[in-house]
Design an enzyme around this catalytic site. Structure first.
Site, PDB file in Angstrom:
ATOM      1  N   SER A  20      -5.915  10.566   9.237  1.00  0.00           N
ATOM      2  CA  SER A  20      -7.079  10.316   8.382  1.00  0.00           C
ATOM      3  C   SER A  20      -8.057  11.464   8.532  1.00  0.00           C
ATOM      4  O   SER A  20      -8.119  12.113   9.585  1.00  0.00           O
ATOM      5  CB  SER A  20      -7.755   8.999   8.785  1.00  0.00           C
ATOM      6  OG  SER A  20      -8.973   8.826   8.077  1.00  0.00           O
TER       7      SER A  20
ATOM      8  N   GLY B 198       0.780  -1.228   0.000  1.00  0.00           N
ATOM      9  CA  GLY B 198       0.000   0.000   0.000  1.00  0.00           C
ATOM     10  C   GLY B 198       0.811   1.277   0.000  1.00  0.00           C
ATOM     11  O   GLY B 198       1.811   1.420  -0.722  1.00  0.00           O
TER      12      GLY B 198
ATOM     13  N   GLY C 122       2.778   2.668   2.276  1.00  0.00           N
ATOM     14  CA  GLY C 122       4.162   2.581   2.738  1.00  0.00           C
ATOM     15  C   GLY C 122       5.107   2.124   1.652  1.00  0.00           C
ATOM     16  O   GLY C 122       6.212   2.677   1.493  1.00  0.00           O
TER      17      GLY C 122
ATOM     18  N   TYR D 100     -10.948   3.107  14.958  1.00  0.00           N
ATOM     19  CA  TYR D 100      -9.920   3.622  14.052  1.00  0.00           C
ATOM     20  C   TYR D 100      -9.949   5.155  14.017  1.00  0.00           C
ATOM     21  O   TYR D 100      -8.904   5.810  14.133  1.00  0.00           O
ATOM     22  CB  TYR D 100     -10.161   3.048  12.657  1.00  0.00           C
ATOM     23  CG  TYR D 100      -9.451   3.753  11.532  1.00  0.00           C
ATOM     24  CD1 TYR D 100      -8.162   3.392  11.154  1.00  0.00           C
ATOM     25  CD2 TYR D 100     -10.081   4.775  10.814  1.00  0.00           C
ATOM     26  CE1 TYR D 100      -7.513   4.036  10.105  1.00  0.00           C
ATOM     27  CE2 TYR D 100      -9.447   5.428   9.778  1.00  0.00           C
ATOM     28  CZ  TYR D 100      -8.164   5.060   9.419  1.00  0.00           C
ATOM     29  OH  TYR D 100      -7.528   5.701   8.397  1.00  0.00           O
TER      30      TYR D 100
END
Length: 275
Positions: free
Chosen positions: A143, A14, A16, A166
């Site tokens: 986020s 992804g 990273g 999250y």
């Protein structure tokens, strides 16, 4: 070519992985973190194939175990002559079973542990190397999904839901970003957070059952900008929505809430309680 060294957590897939590939192509030394050595070796091989002569080293650790986080920081400090950048990218998303409450090795709610406690502990452990290498930059991948933290139930023991947990963990990470930036003012180490892109095509997004809306490359560009843009060398304590400097959730600016969240964070990470 760029002589800087950057550590990227969650670098085996992804966002990273995309960050690591981009930095290696720029000539940086990239330090890849992951929890699967086979996947780490695969990304390292991909980097070497795409950027001949690139310097890449791998570090294995499970960020759901704070003992391993501390050991990771110790190894990087012992092995690396310098560290110019740290990208806290590793994440636990909403998960395929969002109503199942999971715990870290130390018994903390898993998303709070991996998405907030681990990055904070890693920054703390790497500060001697970061300050010695200054100017250095820390980028916390947060986020746009942020939800107010219930100080009476930080570990979500009531009415658990993974995506909600999250969102709270990401707000905690933004709070830590602001606190660390204030603490490190004048050291040459900057700390910023960002929302890289909306619903990137990642395993975490798909695992929760969401449909990806953007590519990881779209998230990679604003993240790398915070690491390499000369114009952002003194920018610190900010939250970005991709390329825009914007306000985070209002709770992030409530100093009393931040004080309580960070007091708990320091205790859980093994640091001293504030006076």
């Amino acid at each position: 070519m760029d002589s800087r060294t950057t550590l990227i957590t969650g670098a085996t897939q992804g966002l990273g992985r995309a960050i690591a590939l981009d930095l290696a192509a720029r000539g940086q030394t990239v330090l890849l973190h992951g929890r699967d050595q086979r996947r780490l070796d695969a990304v390292a091989g991909e980097i070497r194939a795409g950027a001949p002569g690139a310097t890449v080293r791998t570090y294995l650790a499970d960020l759901a175990d704070l003992d391993q986080v501390h050991a990771l920081a110790d190894r990087v400090r012992a092995d690396e002559p310098r560290l110019d950048g740290l990208v806290n990218n590793a994440v636990v998303g909403g998960g395929p079973e969002p109503y199942v409450r999971q715990l870290s090795r130390q018994g903390h709610e898993l998303r709070f542990a991996v998405n907030h406690l681990a990055p904070y502990a890693l920054v703390r452990g790497l500060l001697p190397l970061l300050t010695a290498s200054a100017p250095a930059r820390v980028v916390n991948v947060a986020s746009i999904g942020q939800e107010a933290i219930d100080l009476g139930d930080v570990m979500r023991e009531r009415e658990y839901e993974g995506l909600s947990a999250y969102c709270r963990s990401k707000l905690a990470l933004i709070m830590a970003t602001f606190e660390l930036a204030e603490e490190l003012e004048g050291t040459g180490v900057t700390v910023n957070a960002l929302h890289p892109a909306h619903l990137m095509d990642t395993a975490a997004v798909r695992a929760y059952g969401l449909t990806p809306a953007t590519t990881v490359e779209e998230g990679m560009r604003p993240t790398v900008r915070l690491l390499v843009d000369p114009g952002l060398g003194s920018t610190t304590g900010r939250y970005f929505d991709q390329f825009s400097d914007v306000r985070a959730h209002e709770q992030a600016y409530d100093r009393e809430v931040r004080r309580q969240v960070m007091a708990l964070t320091r205790v859980l990470c093994g640091g001293p309680e504030p006076a």
